[in-house]
Motif scaffolding. Structure first.
Motif, PDB file in Angstrom:
ATOM      1  N   MET A 276      -5.382   6.254   7.666  1.00  0.00           N
ATOM      2  CA  MET A 276      -4.908   7.194   6.662  1.00  0.00           C
ATOM      3  C   MET A 276      -5.841   7.141   5.450  1.00  0.00           C
ATOM      4  O   MET A 276      -6.390   6.101   5.121  1.00  0.00           O
ATOM      5  CB  MET A 276      -3.496   6.816   6.176  1.00  0.00           C
ATOM      6  CG  MET A 276      -2.442   6.940   7.245  1.00  0.00           C
ATOM      7  SD  MET A 276      -0.836   6.438   6.633  1.00  0.00           S
ATOM      8  CE  MET A 276      -0.543   7.708   5.425  1.00  0.00           C
TER       9      MET A 276
ATOM     10  N   TYR B  77       2.013  10.019  -2.393  1.00  0.00           N
ATOM     11  CA  TYR B  77       1.748   8.806  -1.639  1.00  0.00           C
ATOM     12  C   TYR B  77       2.728   7.730  -2.061  1.00  0.00           C
ATOM     13  O   TYR B  77       3.022   7.573  -3.242  1.00  0.00           O
ATOM     14  CB  TYR B  77       0.324   8.347  -1.939  1.00  0.00           C
ATOM     15  CG  TYR B  77      -0.316   7.552  -0.843  1.00  0.00           C
ATOM     16  CD1 TYR B  77      -0.431   6.183  -0.932  1.00  0.00           C
ATOM     17  CD2 TYR B  77      -0.806   8.185   0.293  1.00  0.00           C
ATOM     18  CE1 TYR B  77      -1.018   5.439   0.078  1.00  0.00           C
ATOM     19  CE2 TYR B  77      -1.406   7.463   1.302  1.00  0.00           C
ATOM     20  CZ  TYR B  77      -1.503   6.086   1.194  1.00  0.00           C
ATOM     21  OH  TYR B  77      -2.080   5.375   2.202  1.00  0.00           O
TER      22      TYR B  77
ATOM     23  N   ASP C 206       1.959   8.698   3.682  1.00  0.00           N
ATOM     24  CA  ASP C 206       1.228   9.840   3.140  1.00  0.00           C
ATOM     25  C   ASP C 206       2.162  11.048   3.162  1.00  0.00           C
ATOM     26  O   ASP C 206       2.525  11.543   4.227  1.00  0.00           O
ATOM     27  CB  ASP C 206      -0.025  10.091   3.977  1.00  0.00           C
ATOM     28  CG  ASP C 206      -0.873  11.240   3.438  1.00  0.00           C
ATOM     29  OD1 ASP C 206      -0.458  11.863   2.437  1.00  0.00           O
ATOM     30  OD2 ASP C 206      -1.931  11.516   4.016  1.00  0.00           O
TER      31      ASP C 206
END
Length: 359
Positions: free
Chosen positions: A1, A286, A302
């Protein structure tokens, strides 16, 4: 990520003497701290192999005493030091070195990173609800089927009790010169922070103000949560403080939050759930999950795109109206996520699935 943090650069130091304590002769340093593998950045499961290098008049040091942040940790010209004993973050190592009964002092700084890669969690939107677009959300928590929301900005700061559907049932208004911040519930008292005023406010469950408290140190107030005993506070850095409301808000401990690459800065709204401290990262969609004992980042979520562009209204400031607000419903295990002046509140479920679940 992708990593969405603003970091300070980890210094690949330079294990050398400080300017006031190192002594030189003929332009050469006499003694210095050195890692045998020439490292200055370590992981929590590493061992530092330190030694005193250098000499004076052709003679090495006779003895040395080692300290970390002023606390003695060992003696000798060599030291094997598990990083776990120091904990995460930047550490200052000091040695007092003796040669022919003369004392010298030298220091070095090292950085300890987490020894695990955070797990990536996916999310699934269970439901959406209307949210008051005048509410600059700074804190959020759930209690008995309702939400308590702390809002910010001078002249707009409040503490409010709302339904899940966004209806305001009760509200306390802060003075116009106060910028409200995070809030949480502990032992039937609601604690609310201010941003720059170095004080907070205490309310009963009816949102009647019953007192105030001063910050024990000169930090800013950002996010606030609780583990059931202490208040847990963020200040916009990578530091998390634990305050004791039974002892004049004394800071009982502080952790530095690191993942396996960097310090995680701009920690904002907090929510403690089942031994994990969830935190918004300011200005980003986030959330990170933090081990409150060590400061390790255990998981990452995320949430980019949670609020779709089509939900932006006229005057919506996408740079300032960002994700902020995490509330957990223990009966369902779901989370409620809000944003500053967002038109929607999201009920979501986190999972360990590899990709984002359907919305």
């Amino acid at each position: 990520m992708p990593k969405f943090y603003l970091f300070y650069l980890i210094p690949f130091i330079v294990l050398v003497c400080t300017a006031n304590s190192c002594q030189t002769q003929n332009g050469s340093t006499w003694f210095a701290i050195r890692d045998r593998e020439n490292r200055s950045v370590f992981r929590l499961n590493d061992t530092l192999h330190l030694e005193i290098s250098g000499s004076k008049a052709g003679r090495i040091a006779d003895s040395a005493e080692w300290m970390i942040n002023g606390e003695a940790i060992g003696k000798g010209l060599h030291l094997d030091l598990p990083a776990l004993e120091m904990g995460l973050g930047g550490k200052k190592i000091t040695t007092r070195v003796w040669q022919e009964e003369k004392e010298f002092e030298t220091t070095a700084e090292v950085v300890i990173l987490s020894d695990i890669e955070p797990a990536a969690l996916a999310y699934e939107v269970i439901n959406t609800y209307p949210h008051d677009t005048t509410a600059y959300t700074q804190g959020l928590f759930y209690k008995d089927g309702h939400l308590y929301e702390s809002t910010g900005r001078k002249g707009e700061s409040t503490l409010r009790l709302t339904t899940i559907n966004g209806k305001v049932l009760r509200q306390a208004t802060l003075p116009d010169d106060i910028f409200g911040e995070g809030a949480c519930l502990l032992e039937d008292k609601i604690y609310q922070l201010s941003w720059k005023d170095k004080r907070g406010f205490i309310y009963n469950m009816n949102l009647e103000k019953t007192g105030e408290f001063a910050y024990p140190e000169p930090f800013d107030g950002w996010g606030l949560s609780t583990d059931g005993r202490y208040l847990i506070l963020s200040d916009g850095s990578h530091l998390i403080r634990f305050l004791d409301p039974r002892d004049s808000m004394k800071v009982v401990r502080t952790i530095e939050v690191f993942d396996d690459e960097h310090p995680v800065k701009l920690l904002n709204e907090l929510e403690y759930v089942n031994g994990i401290l969830y935190a918004n990262v300011y200005t980003k969609d986030y959330i990170v999950g933090i081990d409150p004992a060590s400061g390790k980042v255990l998981l990452e979520i995320d949430l980019a795109g949670l609020l779709p562009d089509k939900a932006h209204y006229k005057g919506f400031d996408k740079y300032n109206y960002v994700l902020n607000g995490i509330a957990h419903d223990p009966s369902s295990g779901h989370f409620y996520l809000a944003g500053k002046k967002w038109p929607l509140l999201f009920e979501v479920r986190f999972s360990k699935a590899g990709a984002m679940a359907g919305r």
